[in-house]
Design an enzyme around this catalytic site. Structure first.
Site, short mmCIF file in Angstrom:
data_model
loop_
_atom_site.label_atom_id
_atom_site.label_comp_id
_atom_site.label_asym_id
_atom_site.label_seq_id
_atom_site.Cartn_x
_atom_site.Cartn_y
_atom_site.Cartn_z
N HIS A 47 0.82 -1.21 0.00
CA HIS A 47 0.00 0.00 0.00
C HIS A 47 0.85 1.26 0.00
O HIS A 47 0.48 2.27 -0.61
CB HIS A 47 -0.94 -0.02 1.20
CG HIS A 47 -1.99 -1.07 1.11
ND1 HIS A 47 -2.60 -1.62 2.21
CD2 HIS A 47 -2.54 -1.68 0.03
CE1 HIS A 47 -3.50 -2.53 1.82
NE2 HIS A 47 -3.46 -2.59 0.50
N HIS A 70 -8.83 -7.63 -7.28
CA HIS A 70 -9.22 -8.33 -6.06
C HIS A 70 -9.37 -7.28 -4.95
O HIS A 70 -8.51 -7.14 -4.09
CB HIS A 70 -8.17 -9.38 -5.67
CG HIS A 70 -7.92 -10.42 -6.71
ND1 HIS A 70 -7.16 -10.18 -7.84
CD2 HIS A 70 -8.31 -11.72 -6.80
CE1 HIS A 70 -7.09 -11.28 -8.57
NE2 HIS A 70 -7.78 -12.23 -7.97
N SER A 117 -6.55 -1.34 -0.42
CA SER A 117 -6.04 -0.62 -1.59
C SER A 117 -7.07 0.25 -2.29
O SER A 117 -6.69 1.29 -2.86
CB SER A 117 -5.37 -1.60 -2.56
OG SER A 117 -6.08 -2.80 -2.67
N ASP A 173 -3.88 -8.36 -7.09
CA ASP A 173 -3.54 -8.67 -5.69
C ASP A 173 -4.32 -9.90 -5.23
O ASP A 173 -5.18 -9.80 -4.36
CB ASP A 173 -3.89 -7.44 -4.85
CG ASP A 173 -3.58 -7.62 -3.38
OD1 ASP A 173 -2.79 -8.53 -3.05
OD2 ASP A 173 -4.15 -6.86 -2.57
#
Length: 256
Positions: A19, A42, A97, A158
């Site tokens: 992140h 994702h 995210s 991800d």
């Protein structure tokens, strides 16, 4: 995989790595006036409660952001995302995210999120109502949407890697995306595992070629028997200054 719940892992050391560097990339990209597209395959629920029973059960957040937040000054793009999450969810909130991305995107940009788990989709819609949220298979959606409009942009891949086929399918997805969207920033996260299960994936990524850089960090296991001992990010078309930021963060991890 519908059984995976990131709430148990939110804010862990891998999230800090991923992140922080996602925030750096988007902060730089948003400084230019041209609009951009952000796609995530994702997405998860976007906002996590580190005071909840899931985080307490694993102890991963305590070993991650709980230990590492002091690495980031208030004006760091990641610190700004942490502050945005806490404004939304209180002092123990943590940004997934999508919130990291939303913190740095502008009104002219697109935020496109894919998630399969119904409960996570509902949470996404509550946390970021203005995003384009798809209850869909992320890799398939990404292939159908690329190249996006605006063409300038970033995609984050991800996966949980709980499905064994992801280890071989994800490098193939990355290669296809690179062919379809050669100007896009493609960012792939993967765990570094004590078992070495990540090594074939990393080798396949190295074969894709092009303008790509990799950032890897190592950290102690969050608890006895925890098999993840590091985090990897493979990035094609990394924005200016990203590698230097990644190297600086890696040096902090090396001090653990």
């Amino acid at each position: 995989m519908l059984s995976y719940q990131h709430a148990y892992h939110a804010g862990n050391a891998a999230d800090v790595h991923k992140h922080a560097l996602l925030a750096v990339a988007l902060d730089y990209m948003a400084k230019k006036p041209k609009p951009l597209s952000y796609i995530e395959t994702h997405a998860g629920r976007a906002l996590y409660d580190l005071a909840g029973p899931e985080a307490a059960k694993t102890g991963e957040a305590a070993a991650g952001i709980g230990r590492m937040e002091g690495w980031f000054p208030d004006d760091h793009p990641y610190a700004q995302a942490l502050d945005a999450a806490r404004q939304l969810g209180g002092p123990q909130a943590y940004p997934g995210s999508p919130i990291v991305a939303a913190t740095h995107l502008r009104d002219t940009d697109r935020l496109i999120l894919a998630e399969k788990h119904p409960q996570e989709v509902a949470a996404l819609k509550k946390a970021i109502s203005w995003a384009e949220i798809h209850a869909a298979d992320g890799p398939a959606l990404a292939l159908s949407l690329t190249p996006p409009e605006p063409r300038r942009g970033l995609i984050l891949i991800d996966p949980s890697y709980e499905v064994k086929t992801e280890w071989t399918a994800i490098p193939d997805l990355v290669a296809k995306l690179r062919r379809k969207w050669p100007v896009g920033v493609v960012m792939l996260w993967y765990p570094l595992l004590e078992s070495g299960a990540h090594l074939p994936l990393a080798a396949k990524l190295s074969e894709i070629g092009g303008e790509a850089v990799t950032s890897t960090v190592r950290f102690p296991p969050a608890r006895p028997g925890h098999g993840m001992t590091g985090s990897g990010l493979w990035v094609a078309n990394a924005p200016w200054g990203w590698k230097e930021a990644a190297d600086a963060l890696a040096a902090r991890f090396a001090s653990l």
